[in-house]
Design an enzyme around this catalytic site. Structure first.
Site, short mmCIF file in Angstrom:
data_model
loop_
_atom_site.label_atom_id
_atom_site.label_comp_id
_atom_site.label_asym_id
_atom_site.label_seq_id
_atom_site.Cartn_x
_atom_site.Cartn_y
_atom_site.Cartn_z
N GLU A 1 14.10 -15.87 -0.45
CA GLU A 1 13.03 -15.49 -0.99
C GLU A 1 12.70 -16.18 -2.60
O GLU A 1 13.46 -15.92 -3.25
CB GLU A 1 12.67 -14.04 -1.11
CG GLU A 1 12.35 -13.43 0.18
CD GLU A 1 11.98 -11.90 -0.02
OE1 GLU A 1 10.79 -11.63 0.17
OE2 GLU A 1 13.05 -11.30 -0.07
N GLU B 1 12.24 -1.58 4.85
CA GLU B 1 11.26 -2.77 4.96
C GLU B 1 12.19 -3.64 3.80
O GLU B 1 12.00 -3.34 2.62
CB GLU B 1 9.93 -2.53 4.57
CG GLU B 1 8.81 -3.60 4.82
CD GLU B 1 8.52 -4.29 3.44
OE1 GLU B 1 8.98 -5.52 3.01
OE2 GLU B 1 7.70 -3.82 2.54
N LYS C 1 12.46 7.79 -5.65
CA LYS C 1 13.11 7.11 -7.01
C LYS C 1 12.31 5.69 -6.89
O LYS C 1 12.33 4.77 -6.26
CB LYS C 1 14.70 6.73 -6.72
CG LYS C 1 15.03 5.95 -7.74
CD LYS C 1 16.23 5.22 -7.85
CE LYS C 1 16.52 4.76 -9.08
NZ LYS C 1 15.44 3.50 -9.66
#
Length: 489
Positions: free
Chosen positions: A388, A256, A180
């Site tokens: 982030e 990850e 996906k």
């Protein structure tokens, strides 16, 4: 978007070797981040489409794993060659849906192809071992076998390379796949699989499901006992959910996840090297990379000179549409990304940070083009100290001693990448070993390569992609004990 090969612009799902619409008939729009204009409408798949993809991969697995390693390697080589031959078109597709400059997009095509080349070579090296036996009439052998159907969920920031990094080792090991891609950037994945089809990779070995309902599609992947492995690149929050969802079927996982990379500049650093490494690492893809520096930790003795040099270097950056000449970076991916960066800056200002350069959207370019922004006086108490940024913002923090710098760098739940600049080799070794990160750049800002293991520690993930260890993530080790081998008459 003009392509030399218009057949690469695919808009349907790819299941069992065929292009097909979603069961629902629904479609979703893919827009150009630079202009907001619709680039294409692609199939909006859902749970039923995901189940079709898993069934196709499961049906294809016996013949694919039964293929000899050299044959799999040759097919991967053919796919690599096809990607390289269509590099310009693939880059144009990526720039249209993702926004990065054409030169950077072309570099990503090369990077993704390098993973396919690497694992084409590794396909022939799935070695086992012969183990000294416990008794003379036995032999102990360990072999490696493909884990089975593997699912990949990929992000929008590197739509080609992230898919290549997951599919290449899976296919090399003998696994079939369901994938996906991100809703924002499905066209790159669809073009890649069209080239895989042309390269001769058999039906059902690669299956692609595009769609907005990530929870439904992902739920099929995580819930199906036929899927033995899941590889995901994305946020830590989503990674945690996927990890929990895989528990019932005890899948192998490669995750990850998020990063909060520190970039440490010590007093003894070569300032020109440090600034260039930092700018190259930070402003690639407009700061939208998991391993780009999030916090710039500068030692007091070099702080003022470093901040001044950063401002001068950032003034030379060119921002604009990815199709423009000499553009260093393009737009942020969508309006939500712009809002997040603006919110982090507002919080930092309110808590005492000083904006020395930039700080907002660039007038005249469009609502998603954000200025190269330099902040000084940032602290860990600000949101950008623990979240982030995912945008073109350098947040500078000051530290005094090496121990303090290392402590600040490690003061995060994440541990994907870290960077340091110093001319003292003893310090480079000492600090690199002390940093809690899976990847450390030393006097270097661009660290990604198919040759090295890529992955994080702490809440930045599980497992490694690339390098010799990358294929092992898609294999199981089986122990064989041969008895009754005593001396003959």
């Amino acid at each position: 978007m003009e392509l030399k090969d218009s057949g690469l612009l695919k808009t349907e799902l790819f299941i069992a070797g065929h292009w097909t619409g979603a069961v629902s008939g629904a479609t979703l729009e893919v827009d150009d981040p630079a202009t907001g204009r619709v680039v294409a409408r692609v199939a909006d798949g859902g749970a039923e489409d995901a189940r079709r993809a898993v069934a196709a991969a499961e049906a294809a697995w016996p013949s694919w794993r039964g293929l000899d390693a050299l044959a799999r390697a040759d097919l991967l080589w053919a796919w690599h060659d096809a990607l390289k031959a269509h590099r310009d078109d693939l880059a144009a597709i990526m720039t249209a849906e993702q926004g990065k400059p054409l030169k950077e997009a072309a570099g990503e095509i090369d990077y993704g192809a390098a993973y396919i080349r690497w694992f084409a070579e590794e396909a022939r090296r799935g070695y086992g071992e012969v183990i000294p036996p416990p008794a003379g009439d036995r032999r102990v052998i360990a072999i490696r076998q493909p884990v089975g159907v593997s699912a990949a969920i990929t992000p929008w920031n590197f739509p080609n390379a992230m898919l290549a990094r997951k599919l290449a080792p899976a296919l090399a090991a003998g696994c079939t796949t369901v994938c996906k891609p991100a809703t924002q950037t499905p066209l790159s994945a669809l073009a890649m699989v069209e080239l895989a089809r042309r390269a001769g990779i058999p039906e059902g070995v690669i299956n692609i499901v595009t769609g907005r309902d990530a929870r439904a599609i992902g739920g099929v992947f995580t819930g199906s006992p036929a899927v033995r492995k899941l590889s995901f690149t994305g946020s830590t929050a989503v990674g945690r959910s996927l990890m929990a969802a895989c528990a019932d079927t005890v899948k192998k996982l490669s995750l990850e996840l998020g990063g909060n990379a520190p970039f440490i500049v010590f007093d003894d650093a070569d300032l020109e090297t440090a600034v260039e490494a930092l700018v190259r690492a930070k402003f690639r893809n407009a700061g939208q990379t998991c391993i780009c520096p999030n916090r710039v930790l500068v030692q007091t003795g070099i702080h003022d000179r470093c901040v001044e040099a950063l401002g001068a270097r950032m003034a030379k950056l060119s921002v604009g549409p990815g199709t423009g000449e000499g553009v260093d970076y393009g737009p942020l991916i969508d309006d939500a990304a712009v809002a997040k960066v603006a919110s982090l800056l507002e919080d930092a200002r309110a808590k005492g940070a000083r904006v020395l350069r930039g700080g907002g959207v660039i007038d005249g370019l469009g609502p998603r083009f954000f200025e190269p922004t330099l902040l000084d006086g940032a602290t860990m108490a600000m949101k950008l100290g623990c979240e982030e940024i995912f945008g073109p913002v350098l947040a500078v923090m000051r530290f005094d001693t090496e121990a303090e710098g290392v402590a600040m760098a490690n003061d995060t739940e994440y541990g994907l990448a870290a960077y340091l600049c110093s001319r003292d080799q003893a310090r480079c070794w000492r600090v690199a070993e002390a940093l809690e990160a899976g990847i450390v750049g030393i006097n270097e800002g661009l660290v990604s390569t198919e040759l090295a293991p890529f992955g994080g520690v702490k809440q930045s993930g599980i497992g490694r992609e690339g390098a010799r260890v990358g294929m092992a993530e898609y294999q199981e080790t089986k122990y064989l004990c041969l008895g009754g081998l005593g001396a003959g008459s």
